[in-house]
Design a protein around this motif. Structure first.
Motif, PDB file in Angstrom:
ATOM      1  N   ALA A 226       0.833  -1.207   0.000  1.00  0.00           N
ATOM      2  CA  ALA A 226       0.000   0.000   0.000  1.00  0.00           C
ATOM      3  C   ALA A 226       0.865   1.252   0.000  1.00  0.00           C
ATOM      4  O   ALA A 226       0.545   2.247  -0.667  1.00  0.00           O
ATOM      5  N   GLY A 227       1.977   1.206   0.723  1.00  0.00           N
ATOM      6  CA  GLY A 227       2.864   2.359   0.741  1.00  0.00           C
ATOM      7  C   GLY A 227       3.483   2.645  -0.613  1.00  0.00           C
ATOM      8  O   GLY A 227       3.533   3.796  -1.055  1.00  0.00           O
ATOM      9  N   VAL A 228       3.939   1.598  -1.298  1.00  0.00           N
ATOM     10  CA  VAL A 228       4.593   1.782  -2.596  1.00  0.00           C
ATOM     11  C   VAL A 228       3.586   2.164  -3.675  1.00  0.00           C
ATOM     12  O   VAL A 228       3.830   3.096  -4.469  1.00  0.00           O
ATOM     13  N   LEU A 229       2.450   1.479  -3.722  1.00  0.00           N
ATOM     14  CA  LEU A 229       1.529   1.652  -4.848  1.00  0.00           C
ATOM     15  C   LEU A 229       0.497   2.765  -4.620  1.00  0.00           C
ATOM     16  O   LEU A 229       0.214   3.536  -5.541  1.00  0.00           O
ATOM     17  N   ILE A 230      -0.053   2.843  -3.423  1.00  0.00           N
ATOM     18  CA  ILE A 230      -0.987   3.946  -3.146  1.00  0.00           C
ATOM     19  C   ILE A 230      -0.206   5.204  -2.776  1.00  0.00           C
ATOM     20  O   ILE A 230      -0.455   6.293  -3.305  1.00  0.00           O
ATOM     21  N   GLY A 231       0.781   5.039  -1.901  1.00  0.00           N
ATOM     22  CA  GLY A 231       1.602   6.188  -1.530  1.00  0.00           C
ATOM     23  C   GLY A 231       2.375   6.760  -2.702  1.00  0.00           C
ATOM     24  O   GLY A 231       2.649   7.959  -2.755  1.00  0.00           O
ATOM     25  N   GLY A 232       2.708   5.908  -3.683  1.00  0.00           N
ATOM     26  CA  GLY A 232       3.410   6.367  -4.881  1.00  0.00           C
ATOM     27  C   GLY A 232       2.496   6.885  -5.966  1.00  0.00           C
ATOM     28  O   GLY A 232       2.956   7.150  -7.093  1.00  0.00           O
ATOM     29  N   HIS A 234       0.267   5.400  -7.705  1.00  0.00           N
ATOM     30  CA  HIS A 234      -0.024   4.483  -8.803  1.00  0.00           C
ATOM     31  C   HIS A 234      -1.435   3.920  -8.718  1.00  0.00           C
ATOM     32  O   HIS A 234      -2.025   3.568  -9.747  1.00  0.00           O
ATOM     33  N   LEU A 235      -1.966   3.834  -7.506  1.00  0.00           N
ATOM     34  CA  LEU A 235      -3.302   3.285  -7.290  1.00  0.00           C
ATOM     35  C   LEU A 235      -4.103   4.223  -6.391  1.00  0.00           C
ATOM     36  O   LEU A 235      -3.533   4.949  -5.568  1.00  0.00           O
ATOM     37  N   PRO A 236      -5.430   4.211  -6.532  1.00  0.00           N
ATOM     38  CA  PRO A 236      -6.266   5.022  -5.656  1.00  0.00           C
ATOM     39  C   PRO A 236      -6.348   4.416  -4.258  1.00  0.00           C
ATOM     40  O   PRO A 236      -6.098   3.233  -4.074  1.00  0.00           O
ATOM     41  N   GLY A 237      -6.704   5.236  -3.298  1.00  0.00           N
ATOM     42  CA  GLY A 237      -6.889   4.733  -1.945  1.00  0.00           C
ATOM     43  C   GLY A 237      -6.179   5.583  -0.920  1.00  0.00           C
ATOM     44  O   GLY A 237      -5.502   6.562  -1.243  1.00  0.00           O
ATOM     45  N   GLN A 238      -6.324   5.162   0.349  1.00  0.00           N
ATOM     46  CA  GLN A 238      -5.695   5.857   1.461  1.00  0.00           C
ATOM     47  C   GLN A 238      -4.354   5.202   1.753  1.00  0.00           C
ATOM     48  O   GLN A 238      -4.289   4.042   2.143  1.00  0.00           O
ATOM     49  N   ALA A 239      -3.282   5.943   1.549  1.00  0.00           N
ATOM     50  CA  ALA A 239      -1.944   5.384   1.757  1.00  0.00           C
ATOM     51  C   ALA A 239      -1.632   5.283   3.249  1.00  0.00           C
ATOM     52  O   ALA A 239      -2.104   6.093   4.050  1.00  0.00           O
ATOM     53  N   PRO A 240      -0.836   4.293   3.650  1.00  0.00           N
ATOM     54  CA  PRO A 240      -0.364   4.246   5.036  1.00  0.00           C
ATOM     55  C   PRO A 240       0.476   5.481   5.351  1.00  0.00           C
ATOM     56  O   PRO A 240       1.092   6.086   4.474  1.00  0.00           O
ATOM     57  N   SER A 241       0.506   5.836   6.625  1.00  0.00           N
ATOM     58  CA  SER A 241       1.308   6.976   7.051  1.00  0.00           C
ATOM     59  C   SER A 241       2.799   6.638   6.956  1.00  0.00           C
ATOM     60  O   SER A 241       3.184   5.456   6.914  1.00  0.00           O
ATOM     61  N   PRO A 242       3.653   7.654   6.920  1.00  0.00           N
ATOM     62  CA  PRO A 242       5.106   7.386   6.927  1.00  0.00           C
ATOM     63  C   PRO A 242       5.541   6.520   8.097  1.00  0.00           C
ATOM     64  O   PRO A 242       6.434   5.682   7.959  1.00  0.00           O
ATOM     65  N   GLN A 243       4.901   6.710   9.260  1.00  0.00           N
ATOM     66  CA  GLN A 243       5.280   5.910  10.424  1.00  0.00           C
ATOM     67  C   GLN A 243       4.875   4.445  10.238  1.00  0.00           C
ATOM     68  O   GLN A 243       5.618   3.529  10.618  1.00  0.00           O
ATOM     69  N   GLU A 244       3.704   4.208   9.639  1.00  0.00           N
ATOM     70  CA  GLU A 244       3.284   2.830   9.377  1.00  0.00           C
ATOM     71  C   GLU A 244       4.256   2.129   8.441  1.00  0.00           C
ATOM     72  O   GLU A 244       4.571   0.941   8.607  1.00  0.00           O
ATOM     73  N   ILE A 245       4.742   2.855   7.444  1.00  0.00           N
ATOM     74  CA  ILE A 245       5.722   2.280   6.530  1.00  0.00           C
ATOM     75  C   ILE A 245       7.056   2.057   7.234  1.00  0.00           C
ATOM     76  O   ILE A 245       7.709   1.016   7.073  1.00  0.00           O
ATOM     77  N   ALA A 246       7.451   3.017   8.050  1.00  0.00           N
ATOM     78  CA  ALA A 246       8.758   2.933   8.715  1.00  0.00           C
ATOM     79  C   ALA A 246       8.863   1.708   9.616  1.00  0.00           C
ATOM     80  O   ALA A 246       9.901   1.022   9.621  1.00  0.00           O
ATOM     81  N   VAL A 247       7.808   1.415  10.378  1.00  0.00           N
ATOM     82  CA  VAL A 247       7.888   0.268  11.290  1.00  0.00           C
ATOM     83  C   VAL A 247       7.887  -1.055  10.525  1.00  0.00           C
ATOM     84  O   VAL A 247       8.277  -2.098  11.071  1.00  0.00           O
ATOM     85  N   CYS A 248       7.466  -1.037   9.266  1.00  0.00           N
ATOM     86  CA  CYS A 248       7.535  -2.244   8.434  1.00  0.00           C
ATOM     87  C   CYS A 248       8.869  -2.375   7.721  1.00  0.00           C
ATOM     88  O   CYS A 248       9.142  -3.418   7.104  1.00  0.00           O
ATOM     89  N   ARG A 249       9.688  -1.344   7.790  1.00  0.00           N
ATOM     90  CA  ARG A 249      11.023  -1.403   7.181  1.00  0.00           C
ATOM     91  C   ARG A 249      12.088  -1.614   8.252  1.00  0.00           C
ATOM     92  O   ARG A 249      12.678  -2.677   8.348  1.00  0.00           O
TER      93      ARG A 249
END
Length: 336
Positions: A226-232, A234-249
């Motif tokens: 969701a972070g890569v495709l919605i946040g980028g 490329h796709l519609p929708g609500q992207a995860p927050s930067p913090q949500e992405i960070a804890v997954c990295r």
């Protein structure tokens, strides 16, 4: 901290001396001191001790060997050279799971019944029924699982260690025979690195080529997708927050998130968040995943299944219309 710095190196040296002399009583006493002092030892001391203890591991008897492996794993988590520590730990884990498989077979052959809990006490009655080494193998599995996961956090170990497929097969064999999952080790052995992933978004008819590394489960993959495709964009929708992405990295902790997709295999069956990326089938050299709308709202704590393992998902490129159509030709409609 001063106490640890005075005691720990001396205990390591005494343990080395006793193991090399095959003096069991002295080794037991030195290891007890080593174990107590390790909690207060500095990072530098632990970095130095890890490879030294790993060299001794094959000479330590089966029972205490597992406890030594746990200490080596702790040293790795504090910066010890994982390339020097991992081979002995993973070899010991393979041997132990093979013994545990023998234990399960002997238990079944001598009347069956519920297997003892590996966290309980090993008794003479159990040894008489299944044999000493198989019983010790069974009862030290939790320690070997802990030590193995510590070294498998490192991507070089996952890529380069010989015998990880053999170890996974043994883990699965013991799990099937015993109904004990050993989920942490099984998931760690299934982690993929630099793995090609083709993702098709059914509603928009678009496709994406990605690569994933160090992802422990599909909850983590879902959030990163969701972070890569919605946040980028490329796709519609609500992207995860930067913090949500960070804890997954690579950031510590967990953050509540909401699912953006339903993950579906090319045959139309669901790919569950509770599973791992190895559940995604390989088609023509890449894992092929379809994204459908979520059937209902799903929320979970975003984060990493393995807090010590860095996860990554990168978009290589957006597929053109012809490539996307060719991949969609391999896909069946979603199943309920």
């Amino acid at each position: 901290m001063i106490f640890g710095k005075k005691r720990f190196p001396g205990a390591v040296a005494d343990f080395e001396k006793a193991v090399r002399a095959q003096d069991g009583d002295a080794a037991q006493e030195a290891f007890a001191r080593l174990h107590r002092a390790a909690a207060k030892a500095g990072d530098g001391e632990l970095r130095e001790a890890g490879p030294r203890l790993a060299t001794l591991l094959p000479s330590v008897p089966h029972g205490p060997r597992a406890a030594v492996a746990v200490v080596i794993g702790a040293c790795v988590e504090r910066g010890a050279d994982v390339s020097a520590c991992a081979p002995g730990i993973l070899a010991g884990a393979r041997e132990t799971f093979a013994l545990a498989a023998d234990f399960c077979a002997r238990w079944a052959d001598t009347g069956g019944g519920e297997l003892p809990d590996p966290d309980d006490e090993l008794t003479e009655e159990i040894i008489e029924r299944a044999g000493y080494e198989p019983a010790v193998g069974w009862f030290t599995l939790p320690q070997w699982e802990m030590a193995s996961v510590a070294v498998l956090n490192d991507p070089a170990v996952r890529r380069e260690s010989a015998g990880t497929a053999e170890l996974l097969a043994l883990v699965e064999r013991v799990a099937e025979a015993s109904d004990h999952e050993f989920r942490c080790l099984a998931y760690a052995l299934r982690v993929l690195d630099d793995e090609p992933l083709v993702v098709l978004h059914r509603d928009t008819g678009t496709g994406y080529a990605l690569r994933m590394s160090g992802i422990g489960d599909n909850f983590q993959l879902h959030t990163l997708l969701a972070g890569v495709l919605i946040g980028g964009k490329h796709l519609p929708g609500q992207a995860p927050s930067p913090q949500e992405i960070a804890v997954c990295r690579d950031a510590p902790g967990q953050v509540e998130t909401v699912g953006s997709f339903n993950l579906v295999g090319p045959d139309g069956t669901w790919i569950f968040n509770e599973g791992t990326p190895t559940d995604i089938p390989v088609i023509d050299g890449a894992r092929l995943l379809v994204l459908d709308p979520p059937p209902y709202r799903r929320a979970w704590p975003a984060g990493r299944f393995f807090p010590g393992m860095r996860g990554d998902l990168v978009l290589d490129r957006v597929l053109d219309a012809a490539e996307t159509a060719a991949w969609f030709a391999k896909v069946q409609p979603a199943k309920r």
